[in-house]
Design a protein around this motif. Structure first.
Motif, PDB file in Angstrom:
ATOM      1  N   PRO A 259       0.830  -1.207   0.000  1.00  0.00           N
ATOM      2  CA  PRO A 259       0.000   0.000   0.000  1.00  0.00           C
ATOM      3  C   PRO A 259       0.868   1.262   0.000  1.00  0.00           C
ATOM      4  O   PRO A 259       1.902   1.305   0.674  1.00  0.00           O
ATOM      5  CB  PRO A 259      -0.801  -0.083   1.304  1.00  0.00           C
ATOM      6  CG  PRO A 259      -0.523  -1.414   1.899  1.00  0.00           C
ATOM      7  CD  PRO A 259       0.696  -1.966   1.261  1.00  0.00           C
TER       8      PRO A 259
ATOM      9  N   THR B  55       7.490   8.028   3.752  1.00  0.00           N
ATOM     10  CA  THR B  55       8.472   7.043   4.196  1.00  0.00           C
ATOM     11  C   THR B  55       8.740   6.038   3.083  1.00  0.00           C
ATOM     12  O   THR B  55       9.889   5.768   2.723  1.00  0.00           O
ATOM     13  CB  THR B  55       7.961   6.290   5.452  1.00  0.00           C
ATOM     14  OG1 THR B  55       7.941   7.201   6.535  1.00  0.00           O
ATOM     15  CG2 THR B  55       8.870   5.123   5.809  1.00  0.00           C
TER      16      THR B  55
ATOM     17  N   THR C 170       0.207  10.719   6.061  1.00  0.00           N
ATOM     18  CA  THR C 170      -1.111  10.392   6.608  1.00  0.00           C
ATOM     19  C   THR C 170      -0.983   9.823   8.028  1.00  0.00           C
ATOM     20  O   THR C 170       0.077   9.313   8.414  1.00  0.00           O
ATOM     21  CB  THR C 170      -1.804   9.340   5.722  1.00  0.00           C
ATOM     22  OG1 THR C 170      -1.039   8.131   5.768  1.00  0.00           O
ATOM     23  CG2 THR C 170      -1.940   9.815   4.281  1.00  0.00           C
TER      24      THR C 170
END
Ligand code: FAD
Length: 269
Positions: A29, A35, A110
Motif C-alpha cells: 500500500p 516514508t 497520513t
C-alpha cells in the motif's frame, strides 16, 4: 537515487485494494509516500506494485460520534487532522501532529502511514497507545479490532498482514493528555518522546527507547513516582549518532515526567 521500475495501481475501493494486495505477493500500500518512497529510493524496500490508497474516499475523513468517539480514516493527512473541527474533541491529536516535521511532510503524510510505518522515532505510535486507540485491520475475510498496545510489533512491523489494510482508527473521548519530546533541531526526528493520558488510569508511553512504544504505569503523576516507574522499566534504548543509550535513558525520565505532569494538570489534578 532514482526509483527502480515499479508497477502502480490506483484502486477506487477498499475491496479493490485488498484484492490487488492478495493477488500480487510483491504489492504494497502507498499512502503519503513520505516514508515508503524514501526507503524505496534507498533500496531498503522493493515492492513490485504500489497500491495507491489516495483514490479511496472511504479511507479518508474524521467523524465525531455522539459519545465523543473519534473515527479517523487512515488516509487523513496530518495537516487535515490539525485543521479538523471534529478532531478538537481530543486536542492532543492536533497538538502532536503539529510537531511532526514540516508543513510539506504534514500535507502529504497520513495518520495511517505514520502508524503503519511503526518507526520508533515517529510521534503517533506512543500517542495512540497512551490514548487507547483501537485500530480496525481489514482483510479478505473482514475486519478485526486491534488495540494500539497490541498493534506495534517491531521496527516497521505491525499487526497489519501483507494482504490487509488499516481501515479505521477509533479514538475514545478524553482531554487529559500530555506529550513531550526532545528532537534533533526544531522540526527534527525525535531522540525520545513520551505521551501520557490521565483520562482513566494514568498511562505514560515512551517512544524511541525500544522497537515498540514502552508503556509505563506510574501510580501517580508525582514526578518522583514517574521517574521511579521509568527507572523500574530497566529500559535499554539504542545508542546512535544523536544520543547514546545512557543519554536517551536519562531523557526518557525527563519527557515522561513532563508528559505525565501535563496530562495530570489537564485532568485538574
Ligand atoms: C523529512 C521527513 C521528516 C519526518 N519527520 C517525522 C517526525 O518528526 N515525526 C513523525 O512522526 N513522522 C515524521 N516523518 C514521517 C511522516 O510523518 C509520515 O507519517 C510517514 O512518512 C508515513 O506516512 P505516509 O502517509 O507518507 O505513508 P507511506 O510512506 O506511504 O507508507 C508508510 C508505510 O505504511 C504502509 N501503509 C500506509 N497506509 C497503510 C494502510 N492504511 N494500511 C496498511 N499499511 C499502510 C505502507 O505500505 C508503508 O509500509 C517524516 C517524514 C519525512 C519525509
Amino acid at each position: 537515487m532514482l526509483l527502480r521500475e515499479v508497477g502502480y495501481a490506483r484502486p477506487r475501493t477498499t475491496d479493490e485494494a485488498l484484492g490487488l494486495l492478495a493477488e500480487h505477493e510483491g504489492a504494497r500500500p502507498l499512502a503519503g509516500g513520505q516514508t515508503l518512497i524514501n526507503v524505496m529510493k534507498a533500496r531498503a524496500a522493493a515492492p513490485d506494485i504500489l497500491v495507491d490508497l489516495n483514490g479511496i474516499g472511504a479511507l479518508k475523513g474524521i467523524e465525531l460520534g455522539s459519545d465523543g468517539t473519534l473515527e479517523l480514516g487512515p488516509m487523513t493527512t496530518t495537516s487535515e487532522l490539525i485543521a479538523s473541527q471534529e478532531a478538537r474533541a481530543r486536542p492532543i491529536l492536533a497538538e502532536v501532529c503539529s510537531q511532526i516535521a514540516d508543513v510539506q511532510v504534514r500535507n502529504r503524510g497520513t495518520v495511517g502511514g505514520n502508524i503503519c510505518s511503526s518507526d520508533p522515532t515517529n510521534h503517533l505510535p506512543p500517542l495512540m497507545v497512551a490514548i487507547g486507540a483501537q485500530m480496525t485491520v481489514t482483510g479478505a475475510s473482514g475486519g478485526r479490532t486491534v488495540p494500539a498496545d497490541e498493534f506495534f510489533l517491531g521496527v516497521y512491523m505491525t499487526a497489519v498482514g501483507p494482504d490487509e489494510l488499516l481501515t479505521k482508527i477509533m479514538i475514545p473521548p478524553g482531554r487529559s493528555d500530555g506529550f513531550s519530546s526532545v528532537a534533533v533541531g526544531r522540526d527534527g526526528t525525535c531522540i525520545v518522546n513520551a505521551a501520557a493520558s490521565a483520562s482513566g488510569e494514568l498511562r505514560v508511553v515512551l517512544g524511541c527507547v525500544s522497537a515498540v512504544p514502552e508503556v509505563i504505569r506510574p501510580s501517580t503523576p508525582d514526578p518522583e513516582t514517574v521517574r521511579s516507574a521509568v527507572e523500574a522499566a530497566h529500559l535499554d534504548p539504542p545508542g546512535d549518532v544523536h544520543a547514546s543509550s545512557e543519554y536517551r535513558r536519562a531523557l526518557a525520565e525527563v519527557v515522561a515526567v513532563r508528559a505525565a505532569t501535563q496530562a495530570a494538570e489537564r485532568a485538574g489534578g
